[in-house]
Design a protein around this motif. Structure first.
Motif, PDB file in Angstrom:
ATOM      1  N   ARG A   1     -26.532 -32.474  17.759  1.00 12.33           N
ATOM      2  CA  ARG A   1     -27.794 -32.473  17.010  1.00 12.33           C
ATOM      3  C   ARG A   1     -27.550 -32.806  15.532  1.00 12.33           C
ATOM      4  NH1 ARG A   1     -32.032 -30.301  19.948  1.00 12.33           N
ATOM      5  NH2 ARG A   1     -31.436 -29.094  21.808  1.00 12.33           N
ATOM      6  N   ARG A   2     -26.401 -32.431  15.033  1.00 11.15           N
ATOM      7  CA  ARG A   2     -26.083 -32.667  13.617  1.00 11.15           C
ATOM      8  C   ARG A   2     -25.909 -34.159  13.319  1.00 11.15           C
ATOM      9  NH1 ARG A   2     -21.103 -29.683  10.410  1.00 11.15           N
ATOM     10  NH2 ARG A   2     -21.152 -30.915   8.484  1.00 11.15           N
TER      11      ARG A   2
ATOM     12  N   TYR B   1     -16.085 -33.333   9.474  1.00 18.24           N
ATOM     13  CA  TYR B   1     -17.504 -33.577   9.719  1.00 18.24           C
ATOM     14  C   TYR B   1     -18.184 -34.119   8.472  1.00 18.24           C
ATOM     15  CZ  TYR B   1     -17.148 -31.047  14.150  1.00 18.24           C
ATOM     16  OH  TYR B   1     -16.819 -30.666  15.416  1.00 18.24           O
TER      17      TYR B   1
ATOM     18  N   GLU C   1     -20.182 -37.686   8.120  1.00 16.39           N
ATOM     19  CA  GLU C   1     -21.511 -37.812   7.517  1.00 16.39           C
ATOM     20  C   GLU C   1     -21.509 -38.849   6.399  1.00 16.39           C
ATOM     21  OE1 GLU C   1     -23.512 -33.454   8.360  1.00 16.39           O
ATOM     22  OE2 GLU C   1     -22.265 -33.703   6.572  1.00 16.39           O
TER      23      GLU C   1
ATOM     24  N   ARG D   1     -24.471 -28.230  18.907  1.00 12.33           N
ATOM     25  CA  ARG D   1     -24.764 -28.213  17.467  1.00 12.33           C
ATOM     26  C   ARG D   1     -24.279 -29.496  16.806  1.00 12.33           C
ATOM     27  NH1 ARG D   1     -22.469 -23.270  14.019  1.00 12.33           N
ATOM     28  NH2 ARG D   1     -23.917 -22.181  15.414  1.00 12.33           N
ATOM     29  N   ASP D   2     -23.066 -29.942  17.174  1.00 12.10           N
ATOM     30  CA  ASP D   2     -22.531 -31.176  16.600  1.00 12.10           C
ATOM     31  C   ASP D   2     -23.365 -32.381  17.013  1.00 12.10           C
ATOM     32  OD1 ASP D   2     -20.554 -29.655  15.477  1.00 12.10           O
ATOM     33  OD2 ASP D   2     -18.985 -30.270  16.884  1.00 12.10           O
TER      34      ASP D   2
ATOM     35  N   GLU E   1     -14.769 -28.859   9.313  1.00 15.88           N
ATOM     36  CA  GLU E   1     -15.911 -29.100   8.438  1.00 15.88           C
ATOM     37  C   GLU E   1     -15.622 -30.235   7.460  1.00 15.88           C
ATOM     38  OE1 GLU E   1     -19.090 -28.096   8.294  1.00 15.88           O
ATOM     39  OE2 GLU E   1     -18.637 -27.237  10.249  1.00 15.88           O
TER      40      GLU E   1
END
Length: 245
Positions: free
Chosen positions: A211-212, A187, A191, A208-209, A184
């Motif tokens: 789409r994130r 990640y 971002e 999920r990643d 996290e």
């Protein structure tokens, strides 16, 4: 503005050796390296363009050419046909621990790897504490790299490479190892880089990643580009194709 341009890209591998052609083959003319029964196309006639600031996710089952495509973009592999034009510097978050020297300490490896990726001594000195803080290795500065756990090695490598100023990030499932809290943290760093306008080329099996981080997707199947479109549409197509696989 295009950051990456891929045109008619193709690369061959040998089934028996599970690798590129031999050294002898590499010195042979292309005319003598025609595909035979023991060869297959890892990628074939793949074309697309990535604009600066885009976040692209590469989708496909194992062995369909995703990591191969990333390595071609990174310049780790050379194509047999077609071209890859990368118009900006690249921060390769792939095979993260490559290049580190086992007998050198953590501190020495930070300076070595950062320097190999183009950081000046002044830049390394300026960012050194931030790198070590991120990697959570303050008590290990004089520890030989070979004595670190695998998780520590990944933390250190990500901490160094994510500090590079390169406009393009190439990410290949490297964060699948390690603990959830550190993933996290990584990640969050990705971002931050995307918010700065970096370009992301991301290979992952984690929907999920994808789409994130990603707004657009490339779906590879048997080395060919099946679909290039919004990440939602690409994932829907991929899931539909593999619902009964």
């Amino acid at each position: 503005m295009a950051a990456i341009e891929v045109t008619g890209l193709g690369i061959r591998f040998r089934r028996a050796r599970r690798g590129r052609p031999s050294l002898k083959d590499l010195f042979s003319s292309r005319a003598r390296r025609k595909p035979g029964g023991g060869e297959f196309w890892g990628l074939k006639d793949v074309s697309f363009q990535v604009n600066a600031g885009e976040a692209i996710g590469v989708v496909g089952r194992n062995g369909q050419g995703k990591s191969t495509l990333l390595k071609l973009v990174a310049g780790v592999l050379l194509p047999d046909v077609g071209t890859v034009a990368v118009h900006e510097d690249v921060a390769p978050l792939i095979e993260l621990t490559g290049g580190f020297v086992g007998d050198l300490t953590v501190a020495e490896n930070v300076r070595l790897i950062a320097g190999l990726h183009g950081m000046s001594r002044a830049e390394v000195a300026d960012r050194f504490e931030e790198i070590i803080d991120f990697a959570e290795l303050h008590g290990r500065l004089q520890t030989p790299y070979k004595h670190l756990s695998n998780g520590m090695k990944v933390r250190l490598a990500f901490a160094v490479v994510s500090q590079l100023g390169a406009p393009i990030l190439l990410v290949d499932e490297v964060l699948a190892v390690g603990d959830k809290a550190f993933r996290e943290k990584c990640y969050g760093r990705i971002e931050e880089l995307l918010a700065e306008g970096r370009t992301l080329f991301f290979v992952s099996h984690n929907e999920r990643d994808l789409r994130r981080f990603c707004t657009r997707g490339l779906y590879l199947r048997a080395g060919e580009l099946v679909l290039d479109g919004p990440i939602r549409d690409v994932l829907d197509r991929y899931n539909a194709d593999n619902a009964t696989a």
